[in-house]
Scaffold this active site. Structure first.
Site, PDB file in Angstrom:
ATOM      1  N   CYS A   1      -0.834   1.460   5.866  1.00  0.00           N
ATOM      2  CA  CYS A   1      -1.190   0.583   6.930  1.00  0.00           C
ATOM      3  C   CYS A   1      -0.565  -0.752   6.805  1.00  0.00           C
ATOM      4  O   CYS A   1      -0.265  -1.491   7.751  1.00  0.00           O
ATOM      5  CB  CYS A   1      -2.685   0.644   7.345  1.00  0.00           C
ATOM      6  SG  CYS A   1      -3.472  -0.283   5.736  1.00  0.00           S
TER       7      CYS A   1
ATOM      8  N   HIS B   1      -8.186  -1.882   6.637  1.00  0.00           N
ATOM      9  CA  HIS B   1      -7.303  -1.478   7.459  1.00  0.00           C
ATOM     10  C   HIS B   1      -6.510  -2.543   7.968  1.00  0.00           C
ATOM     11  O   HIS B   1      -7.074  -3.745   8.218  1.00  0.00           O
ATOM     12  CB  HIS B   1      -7.697  -0.602   8.592  1.00  0.00           C
ATOM     13  CG  HIS B   1      -6.673  -0.137   9.472  1.00  0.00           C
ATOM     14  ND1 HIS B   1      -5.502   0.691   8.947  1.00  0.00           N
ATOM     15  CD2 HIS B   1      -6.687  -0.151  10.823  1.00  0.00           C
ATOM     16  CE1 HIS B   1      -4.870   0.811  10.307  1.00  0.00           C
ATOM     17  NE2 HIS B   1      -5.542   0.540  11.254  1.00  0.00           N
TER      18      HIS B   1
END
Length: 320
Positions: free
Chosen positions: A88, A163
């Site tokens: 990510c 994230h």
């Protein structure tokens, strides 16, 4: 999303400006990344021009619909899904730099982005994460763990997953690029006089406001122009004009920037180093001098105290 085991070969990445700046350098992109400790307008002014914000937060299961704004299924720019764990950070960088018009970049990156033109987000994500050279650039500052405890039957504790997502301007609106979402999220147009950063600041502040007071489950980075060329030009012009007072002020800023780059380079060199040989030598020396057993007892005592303190706070910590 990061924080889960994955066999794809993509490794965890630190939310560190030196790591991200090194990644951009490897990609041939003349931008830098800096930590942001405040969203105050005066503080952010020192980092302008800012091209994008990278926002790191602790991931929790949430509804598929965006928390704010609305999906833009017809988004005409660059957007890639995250199709493997731990990628990510680089996917966030790609979703950002893929939407900066006229941005110089290296040949490999130029060819890769060109190749993905017209692809849907999922296919584009698969192509990006299948690029060996991009994975190697991502992993360069997060080397594999030298010691594995797999197969020892030790109790495991679920780790928090974090994230990275992006907030940035595109065609007069502020967009959110989250590789785990179906489409980019459009947060609406921004006032040209105030600029996109002002609107994005409110969006990010609202998101931070959803966390408990005092929570430290997020981090904010800015992708911005490299200030070194500008500062060097300013210094040369001021010295030519004989403005020693302003020149001294710029020299201080230039010195601070150079010191930061030196610190980043040193920290990145430590990240690249394999310490297994050093650890082995230390253990061997302790064993030869008869101090290994005492060191083990001391380490066990320190671990027990650490577990006890966390239990007092109501936190779970398996002994490992």
């Amino acid at each position: 999303m990061s924080g889960e085991d994955d066999s794809s070969g993509w490794q965890l990445t630190e939310s560190d400006p030196g790591v991200f700046t090194e990644l951009l350098k490897t990609l041939g992109v003349p931008l830098v990344v800096d930590d942001l400790y405040s969203l105050d307008s005066a503080f952010l002014a020192d980092f302008q021009p800012i091209h994008a914000f990278i926002f790191l937060f602790k991931w929790v299961s949430s509804p598929p619909e965006p928390m704010a704004g609305s999906f833009d299924p017809d988004f005409p720019g660059f957007f890639a899904h995250q199709v493997v764990n731990n990628a990510c950070a680089t996917l966030a960088v790609m979703n950002a730099i893929g939407n900066i018009p006229g941005l110089p970049m290296g040949q490999q990156l130029t060819e890769l982005l060109s190749f993905t033109t017209g692809m849907d987000p999922n296919t584009r994500g698969m192509v990006l994460t299948s690029a060996d050279w991009l994975r190697e650039a991502h992993n360069a500052l997060s080397p594999p763990q030298a010691i594995s405890l797999d197969g020892l039957g030790l109790p495991k504790q679920a780790e928090d997953a974090y994230h990275f997502i992006v907030y940035m301007p595109y065609m007069g609106s502020v967009y959110e690029f989250d590789g785990l979402k179906s489409f980019p999220v459009r947060h609406g147009a921004y006032d040209e006089k105030q600029g996109w950063v002002e609107k994005a600041r409110g969006i990010i502040e609202d998101r931070i406001g959803t966390y408990p007071p005092g929570a430290l489950d997020f981090n904010l980075l800015a992708i911005r122009e490299d200030p070194l060329p500008r500062l060097q030009n300013q210094l040369a012009e001021l010295q030519t004009a004989g403005n020693e007072s302003e020149a001294a002020h710029v020299m201080v800023k230039l010195s601070e920037e150079n010191a930061k780059r030196e610190r980043w380079a040193f920290e990145n060199s430590l990240r690249r180093h394999n310490y297994l040989g050093l650890i082995h030598s230390l253990l061997l020396t302790l064993a030869k001098t008869g101090r290994l057993d005492a060191a083990k007892v001391g380490a066990k005592k320190a671990l027990d105290e650490r577990i006890a303190k966390r239990k007092e706070k109501g936190e779970s910590m398996d002994e490992d």
